[in-house]
Design a protein around this motif. Sequence first.
Motif, mmCIF file in Angstrom:
data_model
loop_
_atom_site.group_PDB
_atom_site.id
_atom_site.type_symbol
_atom_site.label_atom_id
_atom_site.label_comp_id
_atom_site.label_asym_id
_atom_site.label_seq_id
_atom_site.Cartn_x
_atom_site.Cartn_y
_atom_site.Cartn_z
ATOM 1 N N GLY A 104 -3.955 -45.526 -24.153
ATOM 2 C CA GLY A 104 -4.759 -46.603 -23.520
ATOM 3 C C GLY A 104 -5.414 -46.249 -22.575
ATOM 4 N N ILE A 105 -5.389 -45.339 -21.801
ATOM 5 C CA ILE A 105 -6.221 -44.774 -20.642
ATOM 6 C C ILE A 105 -7.707 -44.447 -21.331
ATOM 7 N N SER A 106 -7.592 -43.607 -22.281
ATOM 8 C CA SER A 106 -9.008 -43.252 -23.146
ATOM 9 C C SER A 106 -9.404 -44.440 -23.813
ATOM 10 N N ALA A 107 -8.843 -45.258 -24.230
ATOM 11 C CA ALA A 107 -9.488 -46.499 -24.976
ATOM 12 C C ALA A 107 -10.214 -47.378 -23.517
ATOM 13 N N TRP A 108 -9.494 -47.451 -22.781
ATOM 14 C CA TRP A 108 -10.038 -48.403 -21.410
ATOM 15 C C TRP A 108 -11.253 -47.620 -20.837
ATOM 16 N N LEU A 109 -11.288 -46.264 -20.764
ATOM 17 C CA LEU A 109 -12.310 -45.504 -20.195
ATOM 18 C C LEU A 109 -13.467 -45.372 -21.213
ATOM 19 N N GLY A 110 -13.137 -45.382 -22.621
ATOM 20 C CA GLY A 110 -14.291 -45.112 -23.467
ATOM 21 C C GLY A 110 -14.907 -46.455 -23.588
ATOM 22 N N ALA A 111 -14.149 -47.575 -23.600
ATOM 23 C CA ALA A 111 -14.823 -48.903 -23.718
ATOM 24 C C ALA A 111 -15.750 -49.252 -22.397
ATOM 25 N N SER A 146 -21.132 -49.962 -20.016
ATOM 26 C CA SER A 146 -22.136 -49.639 -18.868
ATOM 27 C C SER A 146 -23.385 -48.845 -19.527
ATOM 28 N N ALA A 147 -23.278 -48.588 -20.465
ATOM 29 C CA ALA A 147 -24.310 -47.919 -21.597
ATOM 30 C C ALA A 147 -24.328 -48.140 -22.777
ATOM 31 N N PRO A 148 -25.123 -49.345 -23.136
ATOM 32 C CA PRO A 148 -25.005 -50.138 -24.300
ATOM 33 C C PRO A 148 -25.239 -49.128 -25.506
ATOM 34 N N ASP A 149 -26.212 -48.198 -25.454
ATOM 35 C CA ASP A 149 -26.896 -47.383 -26.243
ATOM 36 C C ASP A 149 -25.546 -46.484 -27.031
ATOM 37 N N LEU A 150 -24.588 -46.362 -26.055
ATOM 38 C CA LEU A 150 -23.556 -45.557 -26.562
ATOM 39 C C LEU A 150 -22.435 -46.142 -27.363
ATOM 40 N N PRO A 151 -21.971 -45.744 -28.651
ATOM 41 C CA PRO A 151 -20.946 -46.360 -29.353
ATOM 42 C C PRO A 151 -19.662 -46.299 -28.764
ATOM 43 N N THR A 152 -18.813 -47.334 -28.828
ATOM 44 C CA THR A 152 -17.708 -47.161 -28.280
ATOM 45 C C THR A 152 -16.443 -46.346 -28.935
ATOM 46 N N GLY A 153 -16.408 -46.351 -29.996
ATOM 47 C CA GLY A 153 -15.459 -45.602 -30.906
ATOM 48 C C GLY A 153 -15.726 -43.972 -30.352
ATOM 49 N N PRO A 154 -16.747 -43.406 -30.771
ATOM 50 C CA PRO A 154 -16.996 -42.093 -30.235
ATOM 51 C C PRO A 154 -16.787 -41.523 -28.965
ATOM 52 N N LEU A 155 -16.973 -42.550 -28.068
ATOM 53 C CA LEU A 155 -16.754 -42.306 -26.544
ATOM 54 C C LEU A 155 -15.258 -42.212 -26.282
ATOM 55 N N ILE A 156 -14.422 -43.079 -27.049
ATOM 56 C CA ILE A 156 -12.946 -43.121 -26.755
ATOM 57 C C ILE A 156 -12.449 -42.046 -27.403
ATOM 58 N N VAL A 157 -12.976 -41.432 -28.397
ATOM 59 C CA VAL A 157 -12.513 -40.114 -29.113
ATOM 60 C C VAL A 157 -12.783 -39.059 -27.975
ATOM 61 N N LEU A 158 -13.965 -38.880 -27.316
ATOM 62 C CA LEU A 158 -14.512 -37.811 -26.457
ATOM 63 C C LEU A 158 -13.564 -37.985 -25.283
ATOM 64 N N VAL A 159 -13.194 -39.117 -24.887
ATOM 65 C CA VAL A 159 -12.312 -39.099 -23.476
ATOM 66 C C VAL A 159 -10.839 -38.655 -23.978
ATOM 67 N N SER A 160 -10.522 -39.016 -24.962
ATOM 68 C CA SER A 160 -9.152 -38.502 -25.487
ATOM 69 C C SER A 160 -8.877 -37.244 -25.678
ATOM 70 N N PHE A 161 -10.126 -36.619 -26.251
ATOM 71 C CA PHE A 161 -10.063 -35.028 -26.260
ATOM 72 C C PHE A 161 -10.173 -34.380 -25.084
ATOM 73 N N GLY A 162 -11.003 -35.184 -24.100
ATOM 74 C CA GLY A 162 -11.257 -34.520 -22.831
ATOM 75 C C GLY A 162 -9.616 -34.418 -22.204
ATOM 76 N N ALA A 163 -8.928 -35.369 -22.050
ATOM 77 C CA ALA A 163 -7.669 -35.272 -21.761
ATOM 78 C C ALA A 163 -6.761 -34.300 -22.321
ATOM 79 N N PHE A 164 -6.858 -34.118 -23.698
ATOM 80 C CA PHE A 164 -6.058 -33.074 -24.427
ATOM 81 C C PHE A 164 -6.634 -31.855 -24.123
ATOM 82 N N ALA A 165 -8.106 -31.470 -23.802
ATOM 83 C CA ALA A 165 -8.545 -29.956 -23.160
ATOM 84 C C ALA A 165 -7.987 -29.811 -21.954
#
Length: 213
Positions: A58-65, A70-89
């Motif tokens: 939930g936090i990853s989805a909220w932060l990614g969205a 805040s940066a419309p040029d950045l796609p939502t899906g990949p950002l959610i994955v990156l945030v989730s991976f950051g929490a994993f790392a």
Amino acid sequence: LDRIDLTMMGLVLGVTVVGLKVVGLILVVALLIIPPVTARFWTNRVELVVLLAGAFGGISAWLGAGLSASAPDLPTGPLIVLVSFGAFAISMAFAPRRGLLSSLVRHRRFQTGVHVRQGLLALAQGQPIYEPLTIRLLRGRGLARADGMPTREGAIRAARALRDEKRWEIARATPALELAAARYDGRTRIEEVLTADQIAEIDRRIGPPEAVQ
């Protein structure tokens, strides 16, 4: 399969089928795999893994969205994955029990303990110590002098370590204690494994401890 397994499989199947049409394969797979693996670094309990996985997802989805908004040029899906991976790392690196950092600290402590114990055994038997790390550790703890000879405290600790080693040798040679003796890792004190009565019986076979001069 029991009822819990069937329920979990049904939920995963339902989320996958619905999510494929809504957000796509990559995001569904990422949110099904990364949050539970991240949660597993922090606990062994299934119920806590479920709660933490939900929180991480939930936090990853909220932060990614939020970042995507805040940066419309950045796609939502990949950002959610990156945030989730950051929490994993972060969890993989810093989790207190399974993290890489804690594993390195435990390995270092174990290595230090083995060096000190083996050094004490060498001192007790009058053998030279050639390993620089062992000498440095013994000197740093006030157990050995610069010439490699034991201090008073070092001699006491060395005699204690040698007697403990003899106890382990007898325990390994005793069929009734063979299973417990298998827990010896080079630094574990026998009092942590055997009972007082078992140790007393071993001491009876060894004889009284020698006095330290």
